[in-house]
Structures are given as structure tokens and as C-alpha cells.
Design a protein around this motif. Sequence first.
Motif, PDB file in Angstrom:
ATOM      1  N   LEU A  62       0.817  -1.219   0.000  1.00 41.12           N
ATOM      2  CA  LEU A  62       0.000   0.000   0.000  1.00 41.12           C
ATOM      3  C   LEU A  62       0.847   1.265   0.000  1.00 41.12           C
ATOM      4  CD1 LEU A  62      -2.852  -1.126   2.404  1.00 41.12           C
ATOM      5  CD2 LEU A  62      -2.877  -1.061  -0.103  1.00 41.12           C
ATOM      6  N   THR A  64       2.973   1.963  -2.048  1.00 37.92           N
ATOM      7  CA  THR A  64       3.223   2.345  -3.441  1.00 37.92           C
ATOM      8  C   THR A  64       2.129   3.247  -4.003  1.00 37.92           C
ATOM      9  OG1 THR A  64       2.087   0.407  -4.352  1.00 37.92           O
ATOM     10  CG2 THR A  64       4.440   0.163  -3.829  1.00 37.92           C
ATOM     11  N   ILE A  65       1.048   3.432  -3.256  1.00 36.68           N
ATOM     12  CA  ILE A  65      -0.082   4.234  -3.741  1.00 36.68           C
ATOM     13  C   ILE A  65       0.292   5.713  -3.710  1.00 36.68           C
ATOM     14  CG2 ILE A  65      -2.469   4.903  -3.290  1.00 36.68           C
ATOM     15  CD1 ILE A  65      -2.782   2.191  -1.921  1.00 36.68           C
ATOM     16  N   THR A  66      -0.041   6.393  -4.781  1.00 34.05           N
ATOM     17  CA  THR A  66       0.274   7.827  -4.855  1.00 34.05           C
ATOM     18  C   THR A  66      -0.960   8.700  -4.983  1.00 34.05           C
ATOM     19  OG1 THR A  66       0.554   7.660  -7.250  1.00 34.05           O
ATOM     20  CG2 THR A  66       2.536   7.410  -5.887  1.00 34.05           C
ATOM     21  N   ASP A  67      -2.155   8.101  -5.212  1.00 34.96           N
ATOM     22  CA  ASP A  67      -3.326   8.948  -5.445  1.00 34.96           C
ATOM     23  C   ASP A  67      -4.061   9.370  -4.180  1.00 34.96           C
ATOM     24  OD1 ASP A  67      -5.008   6.872  -4.663  1.00 34.96           O
ATOM     25  OD2 ASP A  67      -5.945   6.622  -6.608  1.00 34.96           O
ATOM     26  N   PRO A  72      -7.466   2.536   0.216  1.00 36.84           N
ATOM     27  CA  PRO A  72      -6.134   2.248  -0.330  1.00 36.84           C
ATOM     28  C   PRO A  72      -6.069   0.979  -1.178  1.00 36.84           C
ATOM     29  CG  PRO A  72      -6.096   2.234   2.084  1.00 36.84           C
ATOM     30  CD  PRO A  72      -7.470   2.602   1.659  1.00 36.84           C
ATOM     31  N   SER A  75      -7.539   1.804  -4.498  1.00 35.01           N
ATOM     32  CA  SER A  75      -6.591   2.669  -5.217  1.00 35.01           C
ATOM     33  C   SER A  75      -5.454   1.853  -5.814  1.00 35.01           C
ATOM     34  CB  SER A  75      -6.025   3.736  -4.281  1.00 35.01           C
ATOM     35  OG  SER A  75      -7.035   4.616  -3.864  1.00 35.01           O
ATOM     36  N   LEU A  76      -4.933   0.912  -5.031  1.00 34.61           N
ATOM     37  CA  LEU A  76      -3.852   0.054  -5.535  1.00 34.61           C
ATOM     38  C   LEU A  76      -4.347  -0.789  -6.707  1.00 34.61           C
ATOM     39  CD1 LEU A  76      -0.993  -1.053  -5.366  1.00 34.61           C
ATOM     40  CD2 LEU A  76      -1.800  -2.659  -3.621  1.00 34.61           C
ATOM     41  N   ALA A  79      -4.561   1.324  -9.788  1.00 32.97           N
ATOM     42  CA  ALA A  79      -3.222   1.629 -10.308  1.00 32.97           C
ATOM     43  C   ALA A  79      -2.624   0.425 -11.029  1.00 32.97           C
ATOM     44  CB  ALA A  79      -2.308   2.076  -9.165  1.00 32.97           C
ATOM     45  N   HIS A  85       2.141   0.124 -12.138  1.00 34.09           N
ATOM     46  CA  HIS A  85       3.171  -0.595 -11.369  1.00 34.09           C
ATOM     47  C   HIS A  85       3.763  -1.761 -12.145  1.00 34.09           C
ATOM     48  CE1 HIS A  85       2.512   1.667  -7.707  1.00 34.09           C
ATOM     49  NE2 HIS A  85       1.214   1.554  -7.919  1.00 34.09           N
TER      50      HIS A  85
END
Length: 111
Positions: A62, A64-67, A72, A75-76, A79, A85
Amino acid sequence: MHDEPHGRALLDVARKALLDEVAPGLAGRQRFVALMVANAIGIAMREMENEGARDAAWARALATITDGGSDPVASLARAIRAGAHDADPELYGALVETAAIAARTWKPDPA
């Protein structure tokens, strides 16, 4: 100081008693239910045992999530579906670890 034995040890004793002393004397649906309960206890024990490693692996994934979305995991997933990724070795390793932990928890080796 904690009282002894701890929850996991109590579950282990209960599971062994159910498998060794109760289930052998049962037949049919009652035996099935006793074995199902013993299996559920085993899963709960393995979840307790693997909790720290599972949480650490998910935290790495988690991270690695940027938004910054409110969910989460969703979101992952978005992405990953979007290809954000692809070829990310850290995320790949964290997700493989979470899958391995889940496999050990839900379907352990019979050995």
C-alpha cells in the motif's frame, strides 16, 4: 504480565481435544460439523500467527499508492489495472508475500 496460557495456546488445546477426543466418537453430520469447527480454529490460529507478517507485507504494497484515495486497496487495484506498477519489483514482492501468507493461513501444508 499476561495470564497464561495465551489465546493461541487455548485454541490449540481446544482444537486438539475436538479432533482427538470428540470427533472420533461422532458420525455423519455431527462429525462434519466438529471437523469444520476444528478447521476454523486452525485458520484462526494461523491468522494470529501470521498477523504481523501479513500486515507488514500489505503496508509495503500500500506504500506504493500515490493517489491518496479513501480506500487504499481499491486505489492500488486501480493503479495496477492502469499499468502504473508494471515491473515494480517491490510491489510484486509484497503481493507475492501476501499471497503466500494467505495460502499458509487458509490451506497449510498437511505435513
